[in-house]
Design an enzyme around this catalytic site. Structure first.
Site, mmCIF file in Angstrom:
data_model
loop_
_atom_site.group_PDB
_atom_site.id
_atom_site.type_symbol
_atom_site.label_atom_id
_atom_site.label_comp_id
_atom_site.label_asym_id
_atom_site.label_seq_id
_atom_site.Cartn_x
_atom_site.Cartn_y
_atom_site.Cartn_z
ATOM 1 N N HIS A 274 0.809 -1.192 0.000
ATOM 2 C CA HIS A 274 0.000 0.000 0.000
ATOM 3 C C HIS A 274 0.855 1.259 0.000
ATOM 4 O O HIS A 274 0.355 2.363 -0.168
ATOM 5 C CB HIS A 274 -0.868 -0.023 1.269
ATOM 6 C CG HIS A 274 -2.090 0.802 1.191
ATOM 7 N ND1 HIS A 274 -2.074 2.102 0.774
ATOM 8 C CD2 HIS A 274 -3.371 0.523 1.465
ATOM 9 C CE1 HIS A 274 -3.293 2.594 0.812
ATOM 10 N NE2 HIS A 274 -4.097 1.642 1.220
ATOM 11 N N CYS A 275 2.182 1.120 0.205
ATOM 12 C CA CYS A 275 2.990 2.322 0.455
ATOM 13 C C CYS A 275 4.017 2.615 -0.627
ATOM 14 O O CYS A 275 3.923 3.626 -1.310
ATOM 15 C CB CYS A 275 3.702 2.177 1.797
ATOM 16 S SG CYS A 275 2.561 2.047 3.172
ATOM 17 N N ILE A 276 5.005 1.726 -0.776
ATOM 18 C CA ILE A 276 6.183 2.083 -1.582
ATOM 19 C C ILE A 276 5.819 2.372 -3.052
ATOM 20 O O ILE A 276 6.359 3.303 -3.633
ATOM 21 C CB ILE A 276 7.287 0.993 -1.494
ATOM 22 C CG1 ILE A 276 7.523 0.568 -0.035
ATOM 23 C CG2 ILE A 276 8.583 1.455 -2.126
ATOM 24 C CD1 ILE A 276 8.088 1.631 0.854
ATOM 25 N N ILE A 278 3.162 3.663 -4.141
ATOM 26 C CA ILE A 278 2.155 4.717 -4.233
ATOM 27 C C ILE A 278 2.648 6.048 -3.683
ATOM 28 O O ILE A 278 2.550 7.091 -4.332
ATOM 29 C CB ILE A 278 0.881 4.264 -3.462
ATOM 30 C CG1 ILE A 278 0.233 3.107 -4.223
ATOM 31 C CG2 ILE A 278 -0.085 5.414 -3.246
ATOM 32 C CD1 ILE A 278 -0.915 2.469 -3.513
ATOM 33 N N ASP A 279 3.208 6.005 -2.471
ATOM 34 C CA ASP A 279 3.486 7.251 -1.752
ATOM 35 C C ASP A 279 4.386 8.224 -2.512
ATOM 36 O O ASP A 279 4.135 9.437 -2.491
ATOM 37 C CB ASP A 279 4.090 6.956 -0.372
ATOM 38 C CG ASP A 279 3.168 6.076 0.458
ATOM 39 O OD1 ASP A 279 1.997 5.921 0.060
ATOM 40 O OD2 ASP A 279 3.622 5.550 1.478
#
Ligand SMILES: NC(=O)c1ccc[n+]([C@@H]2O[C@H](COP(=O)([O-])OP(=O)(O)OC[C@H]3O[C@@H](n4cnc5c(N)ncnc54)[C@H](O)[C@@H]3O)[C@@H](O)[C@H]2O)c1
Length: 455
Positions: A274-276, A278-279
């Site tokens: 969910h993070c790398i 996208i962020d």
């Protein structure tokens, strides 16, 4: 410090305060459990009635949160859950832990934050502390949330308190959890920072105050961009090593013996979670608005997004040595969650690898002890799949086995022995297993010379 802040501090210190956590997912449930464990009466608020029912029944659905903890805190009356935002009226603090995905255009999708904030705004009251935890672009708290809440006539830092504190949860990490991972906190004003730091101080060992919400937001994006860029760099090195006949795994393992100035990152089938993936795009989107082009982010995104295609090409290359085309071959993907030992398939590169191979005509199956079934809508190939039982016979029945996620539960010796052809994107099998193993970013082990040729 104003009197409302002093009163809130007193409530937090004496554990008379009531805490709320909006969004009971991978981030929110562990946080709610820590607040409740610290002695605060805690209410989780989620739009998903199934999660609310699970918590109220004393069950955990997040692998890092033991059901026994939820059951004990439920019984003690310190943890409950609801779909009804009107409980905010009776709360002293609210932490927002809702999703922040990207739209198809790679622009931030703020709809979950906006929807949660609209609900909270309806019940905003003097003395309430609201902390945003969802990963987002710098400026979200000040430019988006603050005006939404101040439309009530109440003022941030004076009548209510507002802060940003990035979540750093790392699922399946045996060493670092919510409690012992330092927490960065930045408030809209000094009082906002002080009350937010006090709230986290009840449940988390180390608090790291920063000067503003924007700094706290940027900290999280630096951390994740740092990973995305370094993974992009090592993925590019893997592609380079592949071309040059050098073993990238051996290179990284030797480089990491340098005791200073180097940190190992490993190549792989692409970014997941969910993070790398996208962020960093939250940051490049915001930078673009300021007229700044974030070149490292775009380049790393480009290299990392190409990795599933590279893996699919590698499968084609491996099958070619057995005189088989991808079209019509049976392929078993080992591990489909985005990283080792977890059940989360969001943005998993395995789904892209499966999609590309499926498009090229392969017959796809997968085995993952953490993901018993895969719905058609969860992957672009679009059919229902269930995890294959991993046995010598099942492994031997596939034309090619692709290692995408190196779960510790897999028996790598059995995989190496039983499979006829393997593409290993994680170096799970190692360099010595034999010429039937094709490793990402490493030269192929040579088959022994046939006797007639050697003579
Ligand atoms: N999962 C991680 O490892 C991780 C790590 C660091 C940061 N984050 C960030 O934390 C945030 C939350 O991530 P997550 O992994 O916990 O997501 P998740 O999808 O597991 O959980 C989010 C929860 O929010 C609920 N929700 C959605 N809209 C809502 C609304 N309007 N009101 C109330 N509840 C709502 C959903 O039903 C879901 O239960 C994201 O911004 C993510 O980038 C996640």
């Amino acid at each position: 410090m104003n009197s409302l802040a002093t009163a809130l501090l007193e409530k937090i210190h004496t554990r008379q305060g009531r805490a709320g956590v909006v969004g009971l997912g991978y981030v929110g449930l562990p946080l709610a459990v820590e607040f409740a464990r610290a002695g605060l009466t805690t209410v989780g608020i989620d739009v998903d009635a199934r999660k609310v029912d699970e918590v109220n029944a004393g069950h955990s659905y997040i692998p890092d949160v033991p059901t026994a903890d939820v059951a004990r805190l439920r019984q003690a009356g310190r943890l409950s859950a609801t779909t009804d935002f009107s409980v905010v009226r009776d709360l002293d603090t609210v932490n927002i832990c809702v999703p922040t995905p990207l739209r198809k255009t790679k622009d931030p999708d703020m709809s979950y934050i906006v929807s949660a904030a609209e609900q909270i705004a309806k019940h905003l009251h003097p003395g309430l502390l609201v902390v945003l935890e969802s990963t987002t672009y710098p400026g979200t708290t000040a430019e988006l949330l603050q005006p939404m809440f101040e439309a009530s006539g109440l003022k941030a830092g004076k009548d209510f308190f507002l802060a940003f504190s990035p979540e750093r949860v790392d699922p399946a990490n045996d060493k670092f959890n919510t409690r012992n991972t330092p927490k960065v906190v930045g408030g809209t004003t000094g009082d906002c920072s002080a009350v937010a730091a006090a709230l986290y101080g009840t449940a988390i060992d180390t608090i790291v105050p920063v000067s503003s919400t924007q700094v706290a937001e940027m900290v999280k994006l630096l951390e994740n961009t740092f990973r995305a860029v370094n993974i992009g760099l090592v993925n590019e090195l893997a592609l380079m090593c592949d071309r040059m006949g050098i073993d990238v795994w051996e290179v990284v393992n030797a480089a990491k013996t340098k005791p200073f100035g180097f940190m190992p990152f490993y190549p792989g089938p692409g970014l997941g979670g969910h993070c790398i993936p996208i962020d960093p795009f939250y940051l490049s989107w915001k930078a673009k608005q300021a007229g700044f082009e974030a070149r490292f982010i775009e380049l790393a995104g480009h290299v990392n997004a190409g990795m599933p295609h590279y893996v699919a090409d590698k499968v084609g290359e491996a099958l070619n040595t057995h005189r088989k085309p991808v079209n019509g071959s049976s392929i078993l993907v080992l591990g489909i969650s985005y990283k080792r030992d977890i059940d989360d398939i969001r943005e998993s590169p395995a789904l892209d690898v499966m999609h590309v191979l499926h498009q090229r005509g392969a017959r796809i199956a997968y085995a993952d002890p953490h993901v018993p079934s895969l719905r058609a809508r969860d992957w672009p190939g679009g059919c229902e799949l269930t995890s294959v039982d991993l046995t010598r016979d099942s492994l031997a029945s596939f034309d090619c086995v692709v290692v995408v996620t190196d779960h510790r539960a897999f028996d790598w010796t059995m995989v190496a022995d039983a499979a006829t052809l393997i593409v290993d994107t994680r170096n799970a099998i190692g360099a010595t297993a034999g010429p039937h193993v094709f490793r990402l970013g490493a030269p192929q082990q040579k088959s022994p010379e046939p006797e007639s040729a050697a003579a």
